[in-house]
Design a protein around this motif. Sequence first.
Motif: not given
Length: 325
Positions: A125-153
């Motif tokens: 199996g493959l587990m890609p990076w990254l489903a979500a950060e702020a969506e899961f933790d409630g706040a954007a952090g280091t990896w928010e720009s790499q999240a699939w669920f995000s309004d960053w882009w």
Amino acid sequence: KNWTQAKIDSFVWGDISRKKVDALRKKQADPNVTVDTDWTGFRMYEYWNDLLVRHKGMKSIPVMMTEGGWVIHDRLDNFYPYPTAESASLNNKLMMEYVQGSTHLNLYKPDGSTYKRYAPDYLMGLMPWLAAEAEFDGAAGTWESQAWFSDWWDKEFQLDPPGQLPIIEMLNNLPSKVRVNGPTPKEWSLRRGYAPDFLPCDLQHWDYRFQYIGMGSPTPLVKYNAPASYPAYDIVEGLWQDVGQSNKNRPMTGGYLYVRVNDVHGNGIPNMEVRVLHGKTVDKFMPKDKPNDYFGNYLLVAPMPTYTVWIQTNDSVKFTANISG
């Protein structure tokens, strides 16, 4: 959408021109490179399998890849453009199709010809990076720009629907497919505590499931030519216990490596130091006394589940067994 060519070049190539990239590609091209000489890429799973099979003499074991895939505006190799929201999503979708067996890799030979390679059976199996950060933790952090669920882009790529990358819709529309489903080895499905009756008698006390995680029979492990003045040790029994399973011969708590040291008459020896190597760490533990049937237990916690276990009788003589899986 609505990007000028200058904007595209600036985003995907950064501070290096496409012309310079092409020149570097031509200069540094190596048609003979393999995953053994350069494994910093998607096919890293082949490198780890080669280590086990070719260099360690073991069988393939299931491999899972974590924190992989393509991330917007992130790259390790300047020969390739920075991914956009669309190209990162398309590549991640292809990666999922590959592990499902719906597509293949086109690989090049030194002579320039190509051949197809499908996902090997051991690629579990493959587990890609990254489903979500702020969506899961409630706040954007280091990896928010790499999240699939995000309004960053959202603004940069005018994402529609907003708050998620195109990969979400792509995977929602991708039919699920099972690439490999058996056959399960007959011996494995028996789920018995010891080897089946049809195996050679010298394997009757070596759980047959070790055969399918690269261990094979214990025969290569028990050869120990000790000097006559030193005690010699031999592996006489190998037990296996799955989660939720109780071994009928020796019920034990799961998640531990259990070791018992016997004398030549089969009687347990207490306080015989056992050492365990995983990675670069060496731990020690002692088999216990009679109330514990002379067993010592060691918690299995190594991130790579390969352990070297030995009994040290003095500074120069030891008996060693490798346990993988």
